[in-house]
Write a protein that holds these residues in place. Structure first.
Motif, mmCIF file in Angstrom:
data_model
loop_
_atom_site.group_PDB
_atom_site.id
_atom_site.type_symbol
_atom_site.label_atom_id
_atom_site.label_comp_id
_atom_site.label_asym_id
_atom_site.label_seq_id
_atom_site.Cartn_x
_atom_site.Cartn_y
_atom_site.Cartn_z
ATOM 1 N N GLY A 177 -19.434 -35.148 6.642
ATOM 2 C CA GLY A 177 -18.725 -36.372 6.289
ATOM 3 C C GLY A 177 -17.287 -36.414 6.750
ATOM 4 O O GLY A 177 -16.605 -37.441 6.581
ATOM 5 N N ARG A 178 -16.812 -35.331 7.340
ATOM 6 C CA ARG A 178 -15.412 -35.272 7.763
ATOM 7 C C ARG A 178 -15.209 -36.057 9.054
ATOM 8 O O ARG A 178 -16.044 -36.056 9.949
ATOM 9 C CB ARG A 178 -14.998 -33.807 7.977
ATOM 10 N N ARG A 179 -14.074 -36.739 9.174
ATOM 11 C CA ARG A 179 -13.759 -37.460 10.399
ATOM 12 C C ARG A 179 -13.098 -36.556 11.429
ATOM 13 O O ARG A 179 -13.073 -36.862 12.625
ATOM 14 C CB ARG A 179 -12.832 -38.641 10.084
ATOM 15 N N LEU A 180 -12.577 -35.418 10.960
ATOM 16 C CA LEU A 180 -11.873 -34.486 11.835
ATOM 17 C C LEU A 180 -11.941 -33.107 11.210
ATOM 18 O O LEU A 180 -11.819 -32.973 9.982
ATOM 19 C CB LEU A 180 -10.407 -34.925 11.987
ATOM 20 N N VAL A 181 -12.152 -32.082 12.017
ATOM 21 C CA VAL A 181 -12.177 -30.715 11.500
ATOM 22 C C VAL A 181 -11.232 -29.857 12.331
ATOM 23 O O VAL A 181 -10.975 -30.145 13.503
ATOM 24 C CB VAL A 181 -13.599 -30.106 11.534
ATOM 25 N N GLY A 182 -10.717 -28.802 11.710
ATOM 26 C CA GLY A 182 -9.880 -27.844 12.415
ATOM 27 C C GLY A 182 -10.668 -26.606 12.783
ATOM 28 O O GLY A 182 -11.805 -26.408 12.319
ATOM 29 N N LEU A 183 -10.075 -25.749 13.584
ATOM 30 C CA LEU A 183 -10.748 -24.510 13.975
ATOM 31 C C LEU A 183 -11.000 -23.623 12.762
ATOM 32 O O LEU A 183 -12.015 -22.929 12.697
ATOM 33 C CB LEU A 183 -9.907 -23.771 15.016
ATOM 34 N N ALA A 184 -10.093 -23.663 11.791
ATOM 35 C CA ALA A 184 -10.284 -22.858 10.573
ATOM 36 C C ALA A 184 -11.494 -23.358 9.791
ATOM 37 O O ALA A 184 -12.227 -22.557 9.184
ATOM 38 C CB ALA A 184 -9.022 -22.909 9.713
ATOM 39 N N ASP A 185 -11.709 -24.679 9.775
ATOM 40 C CA ASP A 185 -12.891 -25.227 9.095
ATOM 41 C C ASP A 185 -14.167 -24.723 9.752
ATOM 42 O O ASP A 185 -15.136 -24.355 9.080
ATOM 43 C CB ASP A 185 -12.864 -26.762 9.154
ATOM 44 N N ILE A 186 -14.171 -24.715 11.074
ATOM 45 C CA ILE A 186 -15.353 -24.261 11.811
ATOM 46 C C ILE A 186 -15.610 -22.783 11.563
ATOM 47 O O ILE A 186 -16.753 -22.353 11.368
ATOM 48 C CB ILE A 186 -15.164 -24.534 13.319
#
Length: 299
Positions: A177-186
């Motif tokens: 559901g996120r519109r944008l993710v960071g490398l830390a999220d991945i």
């Protein structure tokens, strides 16, 4: 020099052995050996260096290979132009591409084109980026769609663009559901990735290093298709070009998540043709269709 001899000569140059060329051409090894011997006798020089692991072109062989490709390309062009008098009723289009574009994009364009021009045949080769360019340079492919690497003076670029990398996940993934993710999220989830010797990994690893983030893949494979079941059936993610697997994203089978990063995750892509070659009419028409299916290049 006969075109048959030149064709056999180039096959051995490409495959490295007479046996391999024989299998590819479906011609007896003795016939290939005889034609090469005739060429060497006619030119009074050795065209190959015979080594334990195969045959390698000599300096004279390198010169002849360049000439042979031009001769065979010209002969093929004449045949094509004669056939083109019938319009787009007949023809062959040979496309080399990387796997990211071979799963959906290129076959989709082929299907739509073939529906309009059922007499046109296609050959599709799926290869690593550098080999795509090599096929175009050697004249073994009419068009190449690939991630751009070092510039080559032997190709012409019909289309060039830069595409961002996105993360793909299943629709029920916690990040879906996120519109944008960071490398830390991945990095917080299992990741399936292509090997380190790919352009994707080179760019991704550099971006992670700049942010002090480590992404150690739970699954690594040299083909994208081997990664996708892991993504579909787990909380895993994979990273691809933004136009890869667009059909599955559009159908809701996958979610594509833009990635926020300090360092650009974009990769260049190119549609390549052989330099100074006039493309057959069918290839020209398919090239236009392929470029139309790619993201428009903005000035």
């Amino acid at each position: 020099m006969q075109t048959t001899a030149l064709r056999y000569f180039l096959a051995v140059a490409r495959d490295g052995t007479i046996a391999a060329a024989s299998a590819r051409l479906n011609v007896a090894p003795s016939a290939i050996s005889r034609q090469i011997a005739n060429l060497e006798a006619e030119l009074a020089c050795l065209l190959f260096e015979r080594r334990p692991r195969g045959m390698v072109l000599s300096p004279a062989g390198e010169l002849l290979a360049g000439h042979a490709r031009q001769v065979l390309s010209s002969a093929e062009q004449v045949v094509t132009e004669i056939r083109e008098l019938e319009g787009l009723w007949r023809g062959l289009v040979r496309v080399a591409t990387t796997e990211a574009f071979a799963i959906e994009l290129v076959p989709g364009v082929v299907a739509e084109f073939h529906a309009r021009h059922p007499g046109i045949r296609f050959e599709l080769a799926v290869l690593p980026p550098a080999q795509v360019t090599h096929r175009v340079v050697q004249g073994d492919a009419d068009l190449g769609l690939t991630f751009s690497l070092a510039p080559s003076g032997d190709i012409a670029v019909a289309y060039r663009h830069s595409l961002d990398m996105v993360a793909l996940c299943a629709p029920d993934h916690p990040l879906a559901g996120r519109r944008l993710v960071g490398l830390a999220d991945i990095a917080a989830y299992p990741v399936a990735l292509l090997p380190r010797d790919t352009t994707l990994r080179t760019i991704l690893d550099a971006a992670c290093a700049e942010e002090g983030i480590r992404i150690e893949p739970a699954l690594s494979a040299n083909v994208l298709s081997a990664l996708m079941p892991f993504v579909h059936r787990s909380r895993g993610l994979t990273l691809v070009s933004s136009i890869a697997l667009q059909g599955q994203v559009a159908r809701g089978e996958l979610r594509a998540l833009p990635i926020r990063s300090r360092r650009s995750l974009a990769r260049g892509i190119e549609v390549q043709t052989m330099r100074d070659r006039r493309l057959p009419r069918a290839v020209q028409a398919f090239l236009a269709a392929l470029v139309a299916a790619l993201p428009p290049v903005r000035d």
